[in-house]
Design an enzyme around this catalytic site. Structure first.
Site, PDB file in Angstrom:
ATOM      1  N   LYS A  74       0.851  -1.204   0.000  1.00  7.68           N
ATOM      2  CA  LYS A  74       0.000   0.000   0.000  1.00  7.68           C
ATOM      3  C   LYS A  74       0.876   1.239   0.000  1.00  7.68           C
ATOM      4  O   LYS A  74       0.470   2.288   0.463  1.00  7.68           O
ATOM      5  CB  LYS A  74      -0.892   0.014   1.249  1.00  7.68           C
ATOM      6  CG  LYS A  74      -1.916  -1.087   1.274  1.00  7.68           C
ATOM      7  CD  LYS A  74      -2.742  -0.988   2.528  1.00  7.68           C
ATOM      8  CE  LYS A  74      -3.592  -2.241   2.699  1.00  7.68           C
ATOM      9  NZ  LYS A  74      -4.140  -2.358   4.034  1.00  7.68           N
ATOM     10  N   GLY A 117       5.161  -4.154  -9.568  1.00  7.02           N
ATOM     11  CA  GLY A 117       4.641  -2.869  -9.087  1.00  7.02           C
ATOM     12  C   GLY A 117       5.763  -2.007  -8.523  1.00  7.02           C
ATOM     13  O   GLY A 117       5.907  -0.822  -8.874  1.00  7.02           O
ATOM     14  N   ILE A 139       7.270 -14.444  -5.689  1.00  6.78           N
ATOM     15  CA  ILE A 139       7.167 -15.910  -5.587  1.00  6.78           C
ATOM     16  C   ILE A 139       6.462 -16.465  -6.819  1.00  6.78           C
ATOM     17  O   ILE A 139       6.565 -17.636  -7.119  1.00  6.78           O
ATOM     18  CB  ILE A 139       6.448 -16.389  -4.298  1.00  6.78           C
ATOM     19  CG1 ILE A 139       4.974 -15.987  -4.284  1.00  6.78           C
ATOM     20  CG2 ILE A 139       7.164 -15.920  -3.048  1.00  6.78           C
ATOM     21  CD1 ILE A 139       4.139 -16.845  -3.361  1.00  6.78           C
ATOM     22  N   ASP A 140       5.737 -15.596  -7.545  1.00  5.86           N
ATOM     23  CA  ASP A 140       4.993 -16.071  -8.730  1.00  5.86           C
ATOM     24  C   ASP A 140       5.915 -16.361  -9.919  1.00  5.86           C
ATOM     25  O   ASP A 140       5.501 -17.014 -10.875  1.00  5.86           O
ATOM     26  CB  ASP A 140       3.957 -15.022  -9.161  1.00  5.86           C
ATOM     27  CG  ASP A 140       2.823 -14.892  -8.168  1.00  5.86           C
ATOM     28  OD1 ASP A 140       2.810 -15.650  -7.191  1.00  5.86           O
ATOM     29  OD2 ASP A 140       1.945 -14.032  -8.374  1.00  5.86           O
ATOM     30  N   ARG A 278     -13.262 -31.701  -0.945  1.00 14.27           N
ATOM     31  CA  ARG A 278     -12.849 -30.681   0.037  1.00 14.27           C
ATOM     32  C   ARG A 278     -11.844 -29.737  -0.606  1.00 14.27           C
ATOM     33  O   ARG A 278     -11.132 -30.130  -1.525  1.00 14.27           O
ATOM     34  CB  ARG A 278     -12.195 -31.321   1.266  1.00 14.27           C
ATOM     35  CG  ARG A 278     -13.060 -32.306   2.001  1.00 14.27           C
ATOM     36  CD  ARG A 278     -14.217 -31.599   2.709  1.00 14.27           C
ATOM     37  NE  ARG A 278     -15.284 -32.559   2.960  1.00 14.27           N
ATOM     38  CZ  ARG A 278     -15.389 -33.288   4.063  1.00 14.27           C
ATOM     39  NH1 ARG A 278     -14.492 -33.165   5.005  1.00 14.27           N
ATOM     40  NH2 ARG A 278     -16.384 -34.131   4.209  1.00 14.27           N
ATOM     41  N   ARG A 287       4.590 -18.046   1.174  1.00 15.65           N
ATOM     42  CA  ARG A 287       5.542 -16.928   1.222  1.00 15.65           C
ATOM     43  C   ARG A 287       6.410 -16.984   2.469  1.00 15.65           C
ATOM     44  O   ARG A 287       7.338 -16.194   2.622  1.00 15.65           O
ATOM     45  CB  ARG A 287       4.782 -15.599   1.207  1.00 15.65           C
ATOM     46  CG  ARG A 287       4.089 -15.329  -0.095  1.00 15.65           C
ATOM     47  CD  ARG A 287       4.113 -13.876  -0.513  1.00 15.65           C
ATOM     48  NE  ARG A 287       3.667 -12.918   0.447  1.00 15.65           N
ATOM     49  CZ  ARG A 287       2.701 -12.025   0.230  1.00 15.65           C
ATOM     50  NH1 ARG A 287       2.073 -12.022  -0.927  1.00 15.65           N
ATOM     51  NH2 ARG A 287       2.389 -11.145   1.131  1.00 15.65           N
TER      52      ARG A 287
HETATM   53  O1  F6P Z   1       2.614 -11.497  -6.109  1.00 13.39           O
HETATM   54  C1  F6P Z   1       2.828 -12.428  -5.154  1.00 13.39           C
HETATM   55  C2  F6P Z   1       1.567 -12.805  -4.447  1.00 13.39           C
HETATM   56  O2  F6P Z   1       1.967 -13.805  -3.580  1.00 13.39           O
HETATM   57  C3  F6P Z   1       0.422 -13.231  -5.364  1.00 13.39           C
HETATM   58  O3  F6P Z   1       0.503 -14.542  -5.801  1.00 13.39           O
HETATM   59  C4  F6P Z   1      -0.770 -12.968  -4.499  1.00 13.39           C
HETATM   60  O4  F6P Z   1      -1.933 -12.739  -5.258  1.00 13.39           O
HETATM   61  C5  F6P Z   1      -0.382 -11.758  -3.764  1.00 13.39           C
HETATM   62  O5  F6P Z   1       1.024 -11.772  -3.671  1.00 13.39           O
HETATM   63  C6  F6P Z   1      -1.035 -11.682  -2.414  1.00 13.39           C
HETATM   64  O6  F6P Z   1      -0.516 -10.610  -1.726  1.00 13.39           O
HETATM   65  P1  F6P Z   1      -1.124 -10.058  -0.340  1.00 13.39           P
HETATM   66  O7  F6P Z   1      -1.804 -11.172   0.345  1.00 13.39           O
HETATM   67  O8  F6P Z   1       0.046  -9.557   0.395  1.00 13.39           O
HETATM   68  O9  F6P Z   1      -2.067  -8.991  -0.735  1.00 13.39           O
END
Ligand code: F6P
Length: 360
Positions: A74, A117, A139-140, A278, A287
């Site tokens: 943010k 970003g 991580i993506d 489930r 992460r």
């Molecule tokens: O970009 C990495 C990532 O782990 C995405 O896969 C996921 O959508 C996002 O961050 C979630 O980030 P946060 O939970 O911090 O908003």
């Protein structure tokens, strides 16, 4: 003697502390001073949030998860949510104040560690005259300009271990287990962990899925005497004629928060096959924790390479892995495109050849 500042922006990823360690150690070796800006740009905005980083401070941090500097998604200085006296949240451009503080501190460069970003923000600052070097983090693993990003290997290992464990319940109860993993725009985590963990179905953002194809695969399993199934779904996966699943975005957030597709897929399978189904969401487990050896080494290499770019004044560039070398890529180029899963990728071919269904 140079003074440099490092920040970690966006979401955390295993390996951030290893980058900080390498930057501090290799800069100190050159006789430079290193500072850390807390929570992305917060330290540059408010100098009370700026910390001096020494080799003693970073001594034990390489194997630890998270970031000692903190991070935020943010914290875009060009659109920062700021609360006014009436308690209202307003969006303000605070970039000028950051530039002033940067110059006041006499910094020679800002090493910005972050995903798409954060690197875009770093590039905007470079255009305003701030010498910047970027370090890619996500991580993506969806940045086109680098072969790999740190954090990805750890996330895949965590997801694979979880999928391995789900086999017990799935098999014992003849159930379908649906596991939602991270991956907003690219399905690399789902693909790598799904193949390695023995999934029957992998759903990724790059392939719009048809739930009937998914259920047909589950039926086919039964015909072959396998009464259970494991379905791995990336959070950004999309069913035919449906939208991506997202929860509300928050004011000032760089990206909306995704989530929910796993339970949606489970409900659709339950309705159509009547099988006990489930779902679970791995979420931020992916992460967290100590980075794998691979991620640590990559992060340390990125940190040391970033300092080399500062030394050669290769600003407005990002360090990138072009196996086996570390290279410099202009930030403008690095932020241009995402690395998506191609249909002719060998991992996709392998998955199909070992009977994994993509819902297409
Ligand atoms: O970009 C990495 C990532 O782990 C995405 O896969 C996921 O959508 C996002 O961050 C979630 O980030 P946060 O939970 O911090 O908003």
């Amino acid at each position: 003697m140079k003074k440099i500042v490092i920040s970690t922006g966006g979401g955390d990823a295993p390996g951030l502390n290893a980058v900080i360690y390498a930057v501090v150690k290799s800069a100190t070796l050159r006789g430079w001073e290193v500072y850390g800006s807390r929570s992305g740009y917060k330290g540059l905005l408010d100098l009370d949030e700026m910390v001096r980083l020494t080799p003693e401070i970073v001594e034990d941090i390489t194997p630890t998860g998270g970031t000692i500097l903190g991070c935020t998604n943010k914290g875009n200085p060009f659109a920062m949510p700021v609360e006014n006296l009436a308690g209202e949240t307003l969006i303000r451009d605070v970039s000028e104040r950051i530039l002033k503080n940067f110059n006041r501190m006499g910094f020679a460069c800002h090493i910005a560690v972050g995903g798409d970003g954060s690197l875009e923000i770093a590039h905007r600052f470079a255009k305003l005259g701030m010498p910047v070097v970027g370090v890619p983090k996500t991580i993506d693993n969806d940045l086109e300009a680098t072969n790999l990003t740190f954090g990805f290997d750890t996330a895949v290992s965590t997801a694979t271990e979880a999928i391995d464990k789900l086999h017990s319940t799935a098999k014992s109860h003849d159930r379908v287990m649906v596991v939602e993993v991270m991956g907003r725009e690219a399905g690399w985590i789902a693909l790598n962990s799904g193949i390695s963990g023995g999934a029957d179905v992998i759903l990724i953002p790059e392939i719009v899925f048809d739930i009937d194809k998914v259920c047909a695969k589950i039926g086919d399993n039964e015909l072959h005497g396998k009464d259970y199934a494991i379905v791995v779904v990336a959070e950004g996966a999309q069913e035919k004629e449906c939208d991506v699943f997202c929860r509300e975005g928050e004011v000032g957030m760089q990206e909306v928060v995704l989530g929910g597709v796993g339970e949606w897929v489970a409900q659709r399978i339950r309705d159509k096959t009547k099988k006990d189904t489930r779902s679970l969401v791995l979420g931020h487990l992916q992460r967290g924790g100590t980075p794998t050896t691979f991620d640590r080494l990559l992060a340390l290499r990125f940190g040391a390479a970033a300092v080399r770019l500062v030394e050669s004044e290769t600003f407005d560039h990002m360090v990138a892995l072009a196996t086996p070398a570390m290279i410099a890529v202009p930030l403008a180029e690095a932020i241009k495109s995402r690395k998506k899963v191609n249909m002719d990728n060998d991992k996709v071919l392998t998955a199909r050849e070992i009977g994994i269904c993509f819902g297409d």
